[in-house]
Design a protein around this motif. Structure first.
Motif, PDB file in Angstrom:
ATOM      1  N   THR A  17      -0.839  -5.459 -11.196  1.00 60.48           N
ATOM      2  CA  THR A  17      -0.538  -3.979 -11.384  1.00 60.48           C
ATOM      3  C   THR A  17      -1.472  -3.441 -12.406  1.00 60.48           C
ATOM      4  O   THR A  17      -1.946  -4.437 -13.142  1.00 60.48           O
ATOM      5  N   LYS A 122       7.024  -2.256  -6.735  1.00 62.75           N
ATOM      6  CA  LYS A 122       6.105  -1.534  -5.906  1.00 62.75           C
ATOM      7  C   LYS A 122       4.905  -2.637  -5.477  1.00 62.75           C
ATOM      8  O   LYS A 122       4.429  -2.550  -4.429  1.00 62.75           O
ATOM      9  N   GLU A 126       3.746  -3.366  -1.494  1.00 64.42           N
ATOM     10  CA  GLU A 126       2.383  -3.480  -1.176  1.00 64.42           C
ATOM     11  C   GLU A 126       2.098  -4.733  -0.819  1.00 64.42           C
ATOM     12  O   GLU A 126       1.578  -5.007   0.530  1.00 64.42           O
ATOM     13  N   ARG A 130       0.829  -5.365   3.416  1.00 65.62           N
ATOM     14  CA  ARG A 130      -0.656  -5.408   3.473  1.00 65.62           C
ATOM     15  C   ARG A 130      -0.788  -6.970   3.649  1.00 65.62           C
ATOM     16  O   ARG A 130      -1.744  -7.242   4.411  1.00 65.62           O
ATOM     17  N   TRP A 184       6.617   3.471   5.059  1.00 58.34           N
ATOM     18  CA  TRP A 184       5.654   3.096   3.852  1.00 58.34           C
ATOM     19  C   TRP A 184       4.272   3.745   4.278  1.00 58.34           C
ATOM     20  O   TRP A 184       3.668   4.222   3.352  1.00 58.34           O
ATOM     21  N   ARG A 188       2.477   6.439   1.900  1.00 60.63           N
ATOM     22  CA  ARG A 188       0.923   6.257   1.411  1.00 60.63           C
ATOM     23  C   ARG A 188       0.110   7.582   1.816  1.00 60.63           C
ATOM     24  O   ARG A 188      -0.600   8.028   1.081  1.00 60.63           O
TER      25      ARG A 188
END
Length: 194
Positions: A17, A122, A126, A130, A184, A188
């Motif tokens: 991050t 977070k 993701e 993903r 989600w 986005r």
């Protein structure tokens, strides 16, 4: 001439991050892990600090999860210093009778209130959607743990239910916070428009 290899070059980062990176924990992380698990105030939602034996068992379980599931609670490392400041990751948890992927987080008290838990959570959200392709993900949080509930809300999750865990001789009501893949994706899309 022999080149010196920096520690960061040989560590496999799971995710990164803005200020943090997450990696697997190993036995060398035990002293830093104890700064979290053996702190009475940090572990209030678990009814107090862990013993040495409980902390060792915690680390063993994470390493077993890495082998079995390919994920678990990872070390959260502050990029600026290379210091392990907490743990955050994804574990399979019994959520009211059903095994579900859950984002969990625990940070050293001296690193609270800097947004690190929300940032790491977070990143894990993701990663879950993903990389792992999960249909939904949750965080199961004790009803008295407002700080962790706020992290879940900042992570786009909403309360979707609850149940009581029996742990260390205590009945502990927990709230289930969840986000689906569809929610989600909508989040986005909204973030890219803004």
């Amino acid at each position: 001439m022999m080149r010196t290899v920096r520690t960061e070059e040989i560590i496999e980062k799971i995710l990164e991050t803005e200020r943090l990176y997450l990696r697997k924990m190993d036995d060398t992380d035990y002293p830093d892990l104890c700064k979290i698990l053996m702190d009475e105030e940090t572990m209030y939602a678990y009814e107090g600090a862990f013993s040495d034996e409980e902390a060792k068992g915690w680390l063993v379980r994470q390493k077993e999860r890495y082998e079995k599931d390919g994920f678990g609670l990872w070390a959260v490392v502050l990029k600026e210093t290379g210091e392990m400041i907490g743990q955050c990751g994804i574990t399979m948890q019994n959520v009211d009778g059903e095994m579900k992927p859950e984002i969990g987080y625990l940070f050293r008290r001296s690193f609270w209130h800097h947004g690190y838990a929300a940032e790491a959570a977070k990143g894990c959200r993701e990663y879950a959607f993903r990389t792992l392709g999960v249909p939904d993900i949750c965080s199961v949080i004790r009803d008295t743990n407002r700080a962790s509930q706020n992290v879940a809300l900042r992570n786009g999750m909403k309360p979707t239910g609850g149940f009581t865990k029996h742990y260390r001789g205590v009945d502990m009501p927990h709230i289930i916070f969840s986000i689906s893949r569809e929610e989600w994706e909508k989040l986005r899309t909204e973030n890219t428009k803004g």
